[in-house]
Write a protein that holds these residues in place. Structure first.
Motif, PDB file in Angstrom:
ATOM      1  N   ASP A  13      38.302  40.703  53.970  1.00 27.03           N
ATOM      2  CA  ASP A  13      36.921  41.068  53.421  1.00 27.03           C
ATOM      3  C   ASP A  13      36.948  41.984  52.559  1.00 27.03           C
ATOM      4  OD1 ASP A  13      35.753  39.247  55.678  1.00 27.03           O
ATOM      5  OD2 ASP A  13      36.183  40.938  56.966  1.00 27.03           O
ATOM      6  N   SER A  14      37.730  43.146  52.478  1.00 25.20           N
ATOM      7  CA  SER A  14      37.754  44.194  51.493  1.00 25.20           C
ATOM      8  C   SER A  14      38.096  43.453  50.123  1.00 25.20           C
ATOM      9  CB  SER A  14      38.948  45.044  51.909  1.00 25.20           C
ATOM     10  OG  SER A  14      38.326  45.781  52.980  1.00 25.20           O
ATOM     11  N   LEU A  15      38.966  42.418  50.317  1.00 21.82           N
ATOM     12  CA  LEU A  15      39.569  41.872  48.820  1.00 21.82           C
ATOM     13  C   LEU A  15      38.472  40.945  48.456  1.00 21.82           C
ATOM     14  CD1 LEU A  15      43.298  40.792  49.783  1.00 21.82           C
ATOM     15  CD2 LEU A  15      42.483  42.853  48.300  1.00 21.82           C
ATOM     16  N   MET A  16      37.795  40.333  49.243  1.00 15.28           N
ATOM     17  CA  MET A  16      36.658  39.152  49.087  1.00 15.28           C
ATOM     18  C   MET A  16      35.492  40.244  48.226  1.00 15.28           C
ATOM     19  SD  MET A  16      36.705  36.501  51.609  1.00 15.28           S
ATOM     20  CE  MET A  16      35.110  35.670  51.299  1.00 15.28           C
ATOM     21  N   ALA A  20      34.236  39.776  44.538  1.00 14.44           N
ATOM     22  CA  ALA A  20      32.857  39.248  44.456  1.00 14.44           C
ATOM     23  C   ALA A  20      32.164  40.380  43.249  1.00 14.44           C
ATOM     24  CB  ALA A  20      32.020  39.530  45.539  1.00 14.44           C
ATOM     25  N   THR A  21      32.770  41.603  43.138  1.00 11.52           N
ATOM     26  CA  THR A  21      32.175  42.616  42.002  1.00 11.52           C
ATOM     27  C   THR A  21      32.713  42.250  40.933  1.00 11.52           C
ATOM     28  OG1 THR A  21      31.643  44.192  44.026  1.00 11.52           O
ATOM     29  CG2 THR A  21      32.121  45.204  41.550  1.00 11.52           C
ATOM     30  N   ARG A 169      44.590  41.704  41.824  1.00 15.10           N
ATOM     31  CA  ARG A 169      45.380  40.387  41.882  1.00 15.10           C
ATOM     32  C   ARG A 169      44.586  39.292  42.372  1.00 15.10           C
ATOM     33  NH1 ARG A 169      49.243  43.465  44.013  1.00 15.10           N
ATOM     34  NH2 ARG A 169      49.198  42.460  46.100  1.00 15.10           N
ATOM     35  N   PHE A 170      43.870  39.454  43.678  1.00 13.29           N
ATOM     36  CA  PHE A 170      43.100  38.678  44.294  1.00 13.29           C
ATOM     37  C   PHE A 170      41.884  37.951  43.372  1.00 13.29           C
ATOM     38  CE2 PHE A 170      39.584  37.346  47.066  1.00 13.29           C
ATOM     39  CZ  PHE A 170      40.186  36.434  47.903  1.00 13.29           C
ATOM     40  N   ALA A 171      41.319  38.763  42.863  1.00  9.45           N
ATOM     41  CA  ALA A 171      40.172  38.305  41.780  1.00  9.45           C
ATOM     42  C   ALA A 171      40.791  37.584  40.716  1.00  9.45           C
ATOM     43  CB  ALA A 171      39.422  39.594  41.164  1.00  9.45           C
TER      44      ALA A 171
END
Length: 184
Positions: A13-16, A20-21, A169-171
């Motif tokens: 959830d934190s990475l998402m 998203a931002t 990295r996730f984004a």
């Protein structure tokens, strides 16, 4: 469809939220708010709360593209996501490893991002949530991991360290997957 999976406490959830931002300028990338039979103020992910009775009625009426049950809750991805995919959007949803075969059956261009974190990190994060006893946390962290269905495109992001670095990295990964899909 990009489905984000991983153990509780890995930081999905934190990475998402960070991604998203970072990717807010991209109208073609949409972060899905799943429906969960949990109070809206329960903490953790931003979700659409739904009662158990409403969940069952929505599932029976075909209101979910994919739904599953875990940890005493029902989780559902709204059916309109199917049309959003057909319209060329790249969707990102918090999913479940146990529901990946169902996701693959509904979304033929499925990609999976598996978020991991080391054992000590998971224990510390779950302890900080304060929802479970120490014994329940250890049992959760030590239970066998479900295997992923064969043939899926799976990427891994380790979120054991600095959240902002893992978020970057996730984004970048979400953006690269969306761009590859857009190019066909």
């Amino acid at each position: 469809m990009i489905v984000v999976v991983g153990p509780s406490g890995a930081g999905k959830d934190s990475l998402m939220e960070l991604a998203a931002t970072c990717l807010a300028r991209r109208s073609d990338i949409v972060f899905v708010r799943r429906m969960v039979t949990r109070a809206g103020d329960a903490g953790g992910e931003a979700h659409q709360p739904i009662s158990h009775d409403e969940f069952e009625a929505t599932a029976a009426a075909g209101g979910f593209a994919v739904s599953w049950r875990a940890h005493g809750h029902g989780y559902g991805i709204p059916a309109p996501t199917i049309e959003a995919i057909r319209a060329g959007r790249c969707l990102v949803a918090n999913g479940s490893r146990t529901a990946l075969a169902d996701f693959a059956a509904i979304y033929p261009t499925l990609a999976v991002i598996q978020v991991t974190a080391d054992r000590e990190c998971l224990i510390a994060r779950l302890t900080a949530r304060g929802r479970e006893t120490a014994a329940e946390i250890r049992a959760r962290v030590d239970r066998p991991k479900p295997s992923l269905p064969v043939g899926l495109t799976v990427y891994t992001v380790d979120n054991s360290g600095d959240l902002s670095e893992a978020g970057r990295r996730f984004a970048e990964l979400v953006e690269a997957i969306a761009d590859r899909h857009a190019r066909g």
